[in-house]
Scaffold this motif. Structure first.
Motif, PDB file in Angstrom:
ATOM      1  N   PRO A  94       0.806  -1.231   0.000  1.00 13.14           N
ATOM      2  CA  PRO A  94       0.000   0.000   0.000  1.00 13.14           C
ATOM      3  C   PRO A  94       0.838   1.279   0.000  1.00 13.14           C
ATOM      4  O   PRO A  94       0.403   2.311  -0.509  1.00 13.14           O
ATOM      5  N   ARG A  95       2.048   1.202   0.549  1.00 16.36           N
ATOM      6  CA  ARG A  95       2.931   2.377   0.584  1.00 16.36           C
ATOM      7  C   ARG A  95       3.705   2.548  -0.713  1.00 16.36           C
ATOM      8  O   ARG A  95       4.327   3.590  -0.929  1.00 16.36           O
ATOM      9  N   GLY A  96       3.695   1.516  -1.552  1.00 20.74           N
ATOM     10  CA  GLY A  96       4.482   1.557  -2.778  1.00 20.74           C
ATOM     11  C   GLY A  96       5.944   1.263  -2.551  1.00 20.74           C
ATOM     12  O   GLY A  96       6.745   1.281  -3.486  1.00 20.74           O
ATOM     13  N   MET A  97       6.302   0.984  -1.298  1.00 17.80           N
ATOM     14  CA  MET A  97       7.690   0.711  -0.946  1.00 17.80           C
ATOM     15  C   MET A  97       7.694  -0.095   0.345  1.00 17.80           C
ATOM     16  O   MET A  97       6.693  -0.205   1.047  1.00 17.80           O
ATOM     17  N   SER A  98       8.840  -0.646   0.674  1.00 20.17           N
ATOM     18  CA  SER A  98       9.011  -1.361   1.926  1.00 20.17           C
ATOM     19  C   SER A  98      10.484  -1.347   2.275  1.00 20.17           C
ATOM     20  O   SER A  98      11.325  -0.957   1.457  1.00 20.17           O
ATOM     21  N   ILE A  99      10.794  -1.757   3.509  1.00 20.35           N
ATOM     22  CA  ILE A  99      12.201  -1.892   3.853  1.00 20.35           C
ATOM     23  C   ILE A  99      12.614  -3.348   3.693  1.00 20.35           C
ATOM     24  O   ILE A  99      11.795  -4.260   3.744  1.00 20.35           O
ATOM     25  N   LEU A 100      13.886  -3.558   3.451  1.00 22.96           N
ATOM     26  CA  LEU A 100      14.394  -4.910   3.298  1.00 22.96           C
ATOM     27  C   LEU A 100      13.966  -5.767   4.488  1.00 22.96           C
ATOM     28  O   LEU A 100      13.963  -5.310   5.625  1.00 22.96           O
ATOM     29  N   SER A 101      13.607  -6.990   4.207  1.00 22.14           N
ATOM     30  CA  SER A 101      13.121  -8.012   5.150  1.00 22.14           C
ATOM     31  C   SER A 101      11.613  -7.960   5.334  1.00 22.14           C
ATOM     32  O   SER A 101      11.061  -8.759   6.096  1.00 22.14           O
ATOM     33  N   GLU A 102      10.923  -7.041   4.641  1.00 23.84           N
ATOM     34  CA  GLU A 102       9.460  -7.034   4.672  1.00 23.84           C
ATOM     35  C   GLU A 102       8.884  -7.780   3.460  1.00 23.84           C
ATOM     36  O   GLU A 102       8.025  -8.650   3.615  1.00 23.84           O
ATOM     37  N   HIS A 103       9.340  -7.438   2.260  1.00 27.77           N
ATOM     38  CA  HIS A 103       8.921  -8.149   1.046  1.00 27.77           C
ATOM     39  C   HIS A 103      10.110  -8.794   0.347  1.00 27.77           C
ATOM     40  O   HIS A 103       9.943  -9.802  -0.341  1.00 27.77           O
ATOM     41  N   PHE A 104      11.289  -8.208   0.500  1.00 31.82           N
ATOM     42  CA  PHE A 104      12.498  -8.719  -0.131  1.00 31.82           C
ATOM     43  C   PHE A 104      13.476  -9.170   0.952  1.00 31.82           C
ATOM     44  O   PHE A 104      13.516  -8.590   2.038  1.00 31.82           O
ATOM     45  N   PRO A 105      14.275 -10.211   0.678  1.00 32.87           N
ATOM     46  CA  PRO A 105      15.195 -10.724   1.696  1.00 32.87           C
ATOM     47  C   PRO A 105      16.106  -9.633   2.252  1.00 32.87           C
ATOM     48  O   PRO A 105      16.559  -8.740   1.531  1.00 32.87           O
ATOM     49  N   GLY A 106      16.394  -9.745   3.559  1.00 36.27           N
ATOM     50  CA  GLY A 106      17.146  -8.726   4.264  1.00 36.27           C
ATOM     51  C   GLY A 106      18.648  -8.935   4.234  1.00 36.27           C
ATOM     52  O   GLY A 106      19.200  -9.723   3.452  1.00 36.27           O
ATOM     53  N   THR A 107      19.313  -8.232   5.146  1.00 34.08           N
ATOM     54  CA  THR A 107      20.769  -8.069   5.104  1.00 34.08           C
ATOM     55  C   THR A 107      21.541  -9.015   6.005  1.00 34.08           C
ATOM     56  O   THR A 107      22.775  -9.025   5.961  1.00 34.08           O
ATOM     57  N   LEU A 108      20.854  -9.809   6.831  1.00 35.48           N
ATOM     58  CA  LEU A 108      21.552 -10.714   7.751  1.00 35.48           C
ATOM     59  C   LEU A 108      21.872 -12.020   7.032  1.00 35.48           C
ATOM     60  O   LEU A 108      21.340 -13.093   7.340  1.00 35.48           O
ATOM     61  N   ALA A 109      22.752 -11.892   6.048  1.00 37.84           N
ATOM     62  CA  ALA A 109      23.111 -13.004   5.181  1.00 37.84           C
ATOM     63  C   ALA A 109      24.446 -12.692   4.529  1.00 37.84           C
ATOM     64  O   ALA A 109      24.978 -11.585   4.659  1.00 37.84           O
ATOM     65  N   GLU A 110      24.966 -13.680   3.826  1.00 33.70           N
ATOM     66  CA  GLU A 110      26.224 -13.445   3.128  1.00 33.70           C
ATOM     67  C   GLU A 110      26.058 -12.460   1.976  1.00 33.70           C
ATOM     68  O   GLU A 110      26.991 -11.719   1.645  1.00 33.70           O
ATOM     69  N   ARG A 111      24.864 -12.455   1.360  1.00 31.69           N
ATOM     70  CA  ARG A 111      24.620 -11.567   0.229  1.00 31.69           C
ATOM     71  C   ARG A 111      23.223 -10.971   0.356  1.00 31.69           C
ATOM     72  O   ARG A 111      22.315 -11.560   0.962  1.00 31.69           O
ATOM     73  N   VAL A 112      23.042  -9.772  -0.241  1.00 35.41           N
ATOM     74  CA  VAL A 112      21.740  -9.126  -0.290  1.00 35.41           C
ATOM     75  C   VAL A 112      21.587  -8.477  -1.664  1.00 35.41           C
ATOM     76  O   VAL A 112      22.572  -8.004  -2.250  1.00 35.41           O
ATOM     77  N   ALA A 113      20.361  -8.476  -2.182  1.00 29.57           N
ATOM     78  CA  ALA A 113      20.065  -7.843  -3.470  1.00 29.57           C
ATOM     79  C   ALA A 113      19.305  -6.549  -3.239  1.00 29.57           C
ATOM     80  O   ALA A 113      18.365  -6.514  -2.437  1.00 29.57           O
TER      81      ALA A 113
END
Length: 320
Positions: A94-113
């Motif tokens: 609904p906001r047209g955006m989100s922060i990582l880990s809400e719809h797209f995989p987050g940063t607590l990993a070896e790699r992030v997109a």
């Protein structure tokens, strides 16, 4: 499909969020389109958002497993060290955006997109473990003070509930800007540490020596009446959280008689983050770091955040 190590929500547990945390193998992130790139993460930091995700707030069961984490510094495909701006375009939200880990995989990993335009150069002299603290909590505090609070016009600032990530960042930033800073905390030990950042530390609800021009409010109902009473005529009360109640009683007569502004905000823009990075590099301001934990012991980082005893940011070093 290439596999990587990650910390992710495998289920939801409102009573014991740490029980919903899994550390294990996950597929490396896919790139939604040609504007996205994959980074090798070198440092990240935790936010209370990660604990809320484990409780099931903001996520659905059909999104699991979801890699957690919003903040990161990493190495881009060209070998550059970059800071990740964590807000990404999200069709269908609904906001047209989100922060990582809400719809797209987050940063607590070896790699992030992330989209390529979400990458900002890491300033010289700023360590990756410090810069990884900035994109969420420190960026929120920066926007509260500058864009919303117009702190350049202020002389005195009150920060409610210092000790958490956003509030502690606001204390450090306002002090570095040369403002008189007052900060509240229920914890005597935290008040002592807050004073070390350049603030006058007081108990919640204590009468201040003066009324302030900007109030940083992340607590909510428990402190909002004190925020109103502490505000000078024309002051800005900037709200970015409600950890202790979201429905305070508001004395509207005080609001209009004192011509107060109550302003809401969250996060900030890529330009805000660029300004914050430059400010920290040029003024030699460094984030308040509670602890740095190697990624191999990331469960300990979550336990530390969940304990409630943190002062500043919990950082995860992905190179250790």
């Amino acid at each position: 499909m290439p596999i990587m190590r990650a910390a992710f929500a495998s289920r939801f547990d409102d009573a014991d969020p740490l029980a919903a945390l899994t550390v294990g193998d996950q597929p490396e992130p896919s790139l939604p389109d040609d504007d996205w790139v994959s980074l090798r993460v070198t440092a990240s930091s935790l936010n209370h958002h990660d604990l809320w995700s484990l409780r099931g707030v903001g996520l659905r069961a059909d999104q699991l497993p979801m890699i957690l984490g919003c903040d990161a510094v990493g190495i881009d495909p060209d070998g550059n060290e970059v800071v990740v701006y964590p807000v990404v375009p999200t069709p269908g939200d609904p906001r047209g955006m989100s922060i990582l880990s809400e719809h797209f995989p987050g940063t607590l990993a070896e790699r992030v997109a992330v989209p390529r335009w979400n990458l900002l150069p890491l300033p010289a002299g700023l360590a990756a473990t410090d810069a990884a603290c900035l994109p969420t909590a420190w960026l929120t505090a920066w926007r509260m003070l500058t864009t919303k609070g117009r702190v350049a016009e202020a002389e005195a600032v009150l920060v409610q509930g210092a000790g958490g990530g956003v509030a502690t960042a606001a204390v450090a930033l306002a002090a570095a800007m040369g403002k008189r800073v007052y900060a509240t905390s229920r914890d005597a030990a935290k008040r002592e540490r807050i004073a070390g950042l350049g603030a006058t530390a007081v108990e919640p609800g204590a009468r201040l020596p003066e009324r302030v021009d900007v109030v940083i409010e992340t607590v909510g109902a428990a402190t909002f009446d004190h925020s109103l009473k502490s505000a000078a005529a024309g002051a800005r009360i900037v709200v970015s959280g409600a950890t202790a109640g979201h429905e305070p009683k508001v004395n509207l007569r005080r609001v209009f008689a004192m011509q107060l502004e109550i302003l809401g905000t969250s996060m900030g823009t890529p330009a805000d983050l660029a300004d914050l990075l430059a400010f920290c590099a040029e003024r030699d301001v460094r984030p308040v770091v509670d602890s740095v934990v190697p990624f191999s012991r990331v469960e300990e980082a979550f336990a530390r955040l969940h304990s409630g005893d943190v002062f500043g940011k919990v950082v995860v070093d992905h190179t250790a």
